[in-house]
Write a protein that holds these residues in place. Structure first.
Motif, mmCIF file in Angstrom:
data_model
loop_
_atom_site.group_PDB
_atom_site.id
_atom_site.type_symbol
_atom_site.label_atom_id
_atom_site.label_comp_id
_atom_site.label_asym_id
_atom_site.label_seq_id
_atom_site.Cartn_x
_atom_site.Cartn_y
_atom_site.Cartn_z
ATOM 1 N N LYS A 15 1.771 39.380 -9.052
ATOM 2 C CA LYS A 15 1.642 40.502 -8.119
ATOM 3 C C LYS A 15 0.247 40.536 -7.517
ATOM 4 O O LYS A 15 -0.754 40.400 -8.245
ATOM 5 C CB LYS A 15 1.926 41.813 -8.850
ATOM 6 C CG LYS A 15 1.777 43.059 -7.976
ATOM 7 C CD LYS A 15 2.023 44.330 -8.782
ATOM 8 C CE LYS A 15 1.757 45.561 -7.940
ATOM 9 N NZ LYS A 15 1.965 46.815 -8.717
ATOM 10 N N GLY A 16 0.196 40.672 -6.189
ATOM 11 C CA GLY A 16 -1.071 40.698 -5.491
ATOM 12 C C GLY A 16 -1.535 39.334 -5.010
ATOM 13 O O GLY A 16 -2.483 39.236 -4.220
ATOM 14 N N GLY A 17 -0.862 38.284 -5.454
ATOM 15 C CA GLY A 17 -1.231 36.934 -5.062
ATOM 16 C C GLY A 17 -0.658 36.544 -3.706
ATOM 17 O O GLY A 17 0.041 37.313 -3.052
ATOM 18 N N MET A 78 1.064 37.609 1.919
ATOM 19 C CA MET A 78 -0.150 38.149 1.306
ATOM 20 C C MET A 78 0.217 39.315 0.386
ATOM 21 O O MET A 78 1.233 39.995 0.603
ATOM 22 C CB MET A 78 -1.113 38.632 2.393
ATOM 23 C CG MET A 78 -1.354 37.634 3.511
ATOM 24 S SD MET A 78 -2.053 36.092 2.926
ATOM 25 C CE MET A 78 -3.716 36.685 2.543
ATOM 26 N N ASP A 79 -0.634 39.543 -0.624
ATOM 27 C CA ASP A 79 -0.435 40.681 -1.540
ATOM 28 C C ASP A 79 1.025 40.742 -1.990
ATOM 29 O O ASP A 79 1.702 41.765 -1.850
ATOM 30 C CB ASP A 79 -0.849 41.980 -0.832
ATOM 31 C CG ASP A 79 -0.849 43.182 -1.748
ATOM 32 O OD1 ASP A 79 -0.646 44.314 -1.251
ATOM 33 O OD2 ASP A 79 -1.017 42.998 -2.974
ATOM 34 N N SER A 80 1.517 39.650 -2.520
ATOM 35 C CA SER A 80 2.923 39.560 -2.915
ATOM 36 C C SER A 80 3.298 40.662 -3.909
ATOM 37 O O SER A 80 2.514 40.997 -4.816
ATOM 38 C CB SER A 80 3.208 38.187 -3.532
ATOM 39 O OG SER A 80 2.967 37.161 -2.595
ATOM 40 N N GLN A 81 4.493 41.219 -3.726
ATOM 41 C CA GLN A 81 5.001 42.316 -4.552
ATOM 42 C C GLN A 81 6.298 41.906 -5.251
ATOM 43 O O GLN A 81 7.028 41.056 -4.731
ATOM 44 C CB GLN A 81 5.237 43.542 -3.690
ATOM 45 C CG GLN A 81 4.001 44.065 -2.988
ATOM 46 C CD GLN A 81 2.947 44.561 -3.971
ATOM 47 O OE1 GLN A 81 3.257 45.311 -4.913
ATOM 48 N NE2 GLN A 81 1.702 44.139 -3.773
ATOM 49 N N PRO A 82 6.597 42.533 -6.391
ATOM 50 C CA PRO A 82 7.862 42.208 -7.073
ATOM 51 C C PRO A 82 9.077 42.364 -6.164
ATOM 52 O O PRO A 82 10.046 41.611 -6.289
ATOM 53 C CB PRO A 82 7.894 43.212 -8.231
ATOM 54 C CG PRO A 82 6.448 43.439 -8.552
ATOM 55 C CD PRO A 82 5.750 43.422 -7.209
ATOM 56 N N LEU A 111 5.793 38.173 -10.266
ATOM 57 C CA LEU A 111 5.703 38.820 -11.580
ATOM 58 C C LEU A 111 4.865 40.091 -11.494
ATOM 59 O O LEU A 111 3.829 40.120 -10.853
ATOM 60 C CB LEU A 111 5.087 37.854 -12.590
ATOM 61 C CG LEU A 111 5.802 36.516 -12.760
ATOM 62 C CD1 LEU A 111 5.081 35.653 -13.775
ATOM 63 C CD2 LEU A 111 7.251 36.745 -13.145
ATOM 64 N N PRO A 112 5.309 41.170 -12.164
ATOM 65 C CA PRO A 112 4.584 42.452 -12.098
ATOM 66 C C PRO A 112 3.268 42.421 -12.874
ATOM 67 O O PRO A 112 3.038 41.524 -13.674
ATOM 68 C CB PRO A 112 5.577 43.438 -12.740
ATOM 69 C CG PRO A 112 6.457 42.606 -13.589
ATOM 70 C CD PRO A 112 6.549 41.252 -12.943
#
Lengths: 112, 111
Positions: A15-17, A78-82, A111-112
């Motif tokens: 998460k956030g990656g 960007m800022d990938s979320q579950p 992943l969270p």
């Protein structure tokens, strides 16, 4: 000639990656390149698209980078979320046949 | 506005039978395309129709046929079903731009 290659087959990101998916093609008749997001049991949903006269397009957290000379394009999340966990397909429109050719898909897990 | 609608949602058929799948495009869209998506793969192009005329055909046998009606809705017909025809069948509509929008699909299971 009609093929669109896509990699990786699967991707796990925290998460956030940043999630990066790459596609490549050979057919110079391709003139429009969309990305689709598909959740299990649902139809593909149009995310973002680009034409070959543009090198980059950004919409919110999603960016397409396009390299016409290399015949490659990529999706950056960007800022990938579950909630982004899904299968992503790149595609290309054949200007001659007026049909879309899809890549085999990338299964993204955030992943969270 | 409603998106692309497809019916039925799910369908179970026996080998050798015939099936008809239906699609209603987004209001104002005149182009309808059909795709087959086998589990774990990307959609494969079957047909495109525009203004009731076939504009493109993918590499599928003659058992597959389609048509588009005056209201731009469309039907996909598959004859002599095989086990390998089991897939998610997707309909997509497009307007004046290249943007193509998919429906939820019809899950066909052939036993």
């Amino acid at each position: 000639q009609q093929q669109v290659k896509q990699s990786p087959q699967s991707l796990i990101v925290q998460k956030g990656g940043i999630s990066i998916i790459n596609c490549a093609y050979e057919n110079t008749a391709f003139d429009y390149f969309p990305w689709y997001q598909q959740f299990p049991g649902k139809g593909p949903a149009l995310l973002i698209a680009i034409r070959p006269d543009v090198s980059e397009k950004k919409e919110g957290r999603f960016t397409i980078s396009f390299n016409k000379s290399a015949k490659q394009f990529s999706l950056h999340i960007m800022d990938s979320q579950p909630g982004d966990s899904a299968t992503y397909f790149c595609a290309a429109r054949d200007n001659y046949g007026q049909n879309f050719v899809f890549g085999p898909g990338t299964r993204l897990s955030v992943l969270p | 506005d409603a998106g692309v609608t497809q019916s039925p949602t799910h369908l179970i058929k026996t080998r050798g039978q015939h099936v008809t799948l239906r699609c209603s495009p987004i209001s104002g869209h005149k182009s309808v395309s059909w795709y087959q998506q086998v589990l774990g793969q990307g959609p494969q192009f079957i047909f495109q129709y525009y203004e009731k005329e076939e504009r493109g055909r993918g590499n599928f046998p003659d058992r597959f046929s389609a048509r588009q009606f005056p209201n731009y809705s469309s039907e996909l017909n598959v004859n002599a079903l095989l086990l390998g025809d089991s897939a998610l069948y997707l309909c997509a509509s497009a307007g004046v731009s290249y943007e193509q929008y998919f429906g939820p699909g019809t899950r066909l299971t052939v036993t």
